[in-house]
Motif scaffolding. Structure first.
Motif, mmCIF file in Angstrom:
data_model
loop_
_atom_site.group_PDB
_atom_site.id
_atom_site.type_symbol
_atom_site.label_atom_id
_atom_site.label_comp_id
_atom_site.label_asym_id
_atom_site.label_seq_id
_atom_site.Cartn_x
_atom_site.Cartn_y
_atom_site.Cartn_z
ATOM 1 N N LEU A 19 0.854 -1.193 0.000
ATOM 2 C CA LEU A 19 0.000 0.000 0.000
ATOM 3 C C LEU A 19 0.886 1.237 0.000
ATOM 4 O O LEU A 19 2.028 1.186 0.482
ATOM 5 N N PRO A 20 0.358 2.350 -0.485
ATOM 6 C CA PRO A 20 1.154 3.581 -0.443
ATOM 7 C C PRO A 20 1.703 3.860 0.962
ATOM 8 O O PRO A 20 2.854 4.283 1.114
ATOM 9 N N SER A 21 0.901 3.581 1.973
ATOM 10 C CA SER A 21 1.338 3.870 3.347
ATOM 11 C C SER A 21 2.437 2.904 3.827
ATOM 12 O O SER A 21 3.020 3.116 4.889
ATOM 13 N N GLU A 22 2.695 1.866 3.066
ATOM 14 C CA GLU A 22 3.731 0.900 3.484
ATOM 15 C C GLU A 22 5.097 1.159 2.843
ATOM 16 O O GLU A 22 6.092 0.531 3.215
ATOM 17 N N VAL A 23 5.125 2.091 1.875
ATOM 18 C CA VAL A 23 6.368 2.300 1.125
ATOM 19 C C VAL A 23 7.499 2.779 2.038
ATOM 20 O O VAL A 23 8.627 2.288 1.976
ATOM 21 N N LYS A 24 7.172 3.720 2.913
ATOM 22 C CA LYS A 24 8.213 4.309 3.754
ATOM 23 C C LYS A 24 8.845 3.251 4.677
ATOM 24 O O LYS A 24 10.071 3.158 4.791
ATOM 25 N N SER A 48 2.316 2.268 -10.135
ATOM 26 C CA SER A 48 2.617 3.653 -10.537
ATOM 27 C C SER A 48 2.162 4.698 -9.528
ATOM 28 O O SER A 48 2.802 5.731 -9.400
ATOM 29 N N LEU A 49 1.075 4.437 -8.817
ATOM 30 C CA LEU A 49 0.665 5.477 -7.881
ATOM 31 C C LEU A 49 1.545 5.525 -6.628
ATOM 32 O O LEU A 49 1.371 6.418 -5.790
ATOM 33 N N MET A 50 2.497 4.596 -6.538
ATOM 34 C CA MET A 50 3.456 4.655 -5.432
ATOM 35 C C MET A 50 4.855 5.088 -5.897
ATOM 36 O O MET A 50 5.804 5.103 -5.118
ATOM 37 N N LEU A 55 10.239 7.141 -4.856
ATOM 38 C CA LEU A 55 11.340 8.047 -5.220
ATOM 39 C C LEU A 55 11.772 8.883 -4.023
ATOM 40 O O LEU A 55 12.959 9.109 -3.799
ATOM 41 N N LYS A 56 10.788 9.318 -3.252
ATOM 42 C CA LYS A 56 11.107 10.135 -2.071
ATOM 43 C C LYS A 56 11.870 9.285 -1.041
ATOM 44 O O LYS A 56 12.907 9.694 -0.510
ATOM 45 N N THR A 57 11.362 8.092 -0.804
ATOM 46 C CA THR A 57 11.984 7.216 0.196
ATOM 47 C C THR A 57 13.408 6.816 -0.186
ATOM 48 O O THR A 57 14.286 6.731 0.665
ATOM 49 N N PHE A 58 13.611 6.560 -1.474
ATOM 50 C CA PHE A 58 14.919 6.027 -1.879
ATOM 51 C C PHE A 58 15.897 7.081 -2.379
ATOM 52 O O PHE A 58 17.003 6.749 -2.774
#
Ligand code: PGA
Length: 256
Positions: A19-24, A48-50, A55-58
């Motif tokens: 989920l988007p909230s799990e990316v970080k 794609s929506l993540m 990109l921000k996280t990495f």
């Protein structure tokens, strides 16, 4: 692997997972592990929506980001699609093109794969071009013919001065998400043939510089053996990329 001539790449294809909230959280875990990695390029291909969150996280972590698909068209009235220019503008480096799930479930043709390869390159993205035979084709003994044809069509119109900007992924359809891996000899034989065809299309110097990945149930236990094949330069990982520790165990095998 042959690091003298080409890059080792370990790419995670999240498919339609997380989920988007799990990316970080995922990113924090992987970043804690990855600074020790020197010899291989790590790529994460989220939905794609993540992309933006990834990109921000990495950013600053030497972990690159790629999309899983792009449109064949540059822009316009194509509801639901995303363009190569949009993916590039966000800051992504790679895009997976012609994954067997897109070919199988969404009827993506070789011609569309070719359009996507060309539009990716035109927009400065590196396409990871997926090729692979079905179990039926393997049993009929036409694996190499099928792969040669897929490769030739995918690269149609790609000039020699742009071909260094592609990555090839050999992914036997019967090995994807099934837990069945091609033996290292089977995978090595096909990747060798892919390089031979690249040689006949673009010459020896270019062919030896292109990274060829294996994909299909690669994991921390089988990665080292697969990567020991001279023409396998990395992996495209589905299931095992969803857990940072499992993904890292493959990265470690590639970093040896
Ligand atoms: P898998 O997927 O590792 O889950 O088999 C590989 C892929 O589809 O790229």
């Amino acid at each position: 692997m042959n690091r003298k001539y080409r890059k080792t790449i370990i790419a995670g294809n999240w498919k339609m997972n997380l989920l988007p909230s799990e990316v970080k959280g995922y990113g924090e875990k992987l970043k804690c592990l990855a600074p020790k990695v020197k010899w291989c390029e790590i790529v994460i291909c989220p939905p794609s929506l993540m992309l933006q969150a990834a990109l921000k996280t990495f950013s600053n972590a030497r972990i690159h980001v790629g999309a899983q698909n792009i449109c064949t068209e540059a822009k316009g009235a194509y509801t639901g699609e995303i363009s190569a220019a949009q993916v590039k503008d966000l800051g992504a480096k790679y895009v997976i093109v012609g994954h067997s799930e897109r070919r199988q479930y969404y009827g993506e043709t070789d011609k569309q794969v070719n359009l996507k390869v060309n539009i990716a390159i035109e927009n400065g993205l590196i396409p990871i071009i997926c090729l692979g035979e079905t179990l039926e084709q393997r049993e009929m003994g036409i694996t190499l013919d099928h792969i040669r044809l897929q490769l030739k069509i995918a690269l149609s119109g790609v000039p020699a001065d742009k071909i260094r900007k592609v990555v090839i992924a050999y992914e036997p359809v019967w090995a994807i998400g099934t837990g069945k891996t091609a033996t290292s000899e089977e995978a090595g034989e096909v990747c060798k043939e892919i390089r031979a065809q690249l040689r006949s299309l673009y010459g020896a110097r270019i062919a030896r510089s292109i990274s060829i990945l294996y994909g299909g149930s690669m994991n921390g236990d089988n990665a080292a053996e697969l990567l020991a094949q001279p023409d396998i330069d990395g992996g495209l990982i589905g299931g095992a990329s969803l857990d940072p520790e499992k993904f890292y165990s493959i990265i470690l095998a590639a970093n040896q």
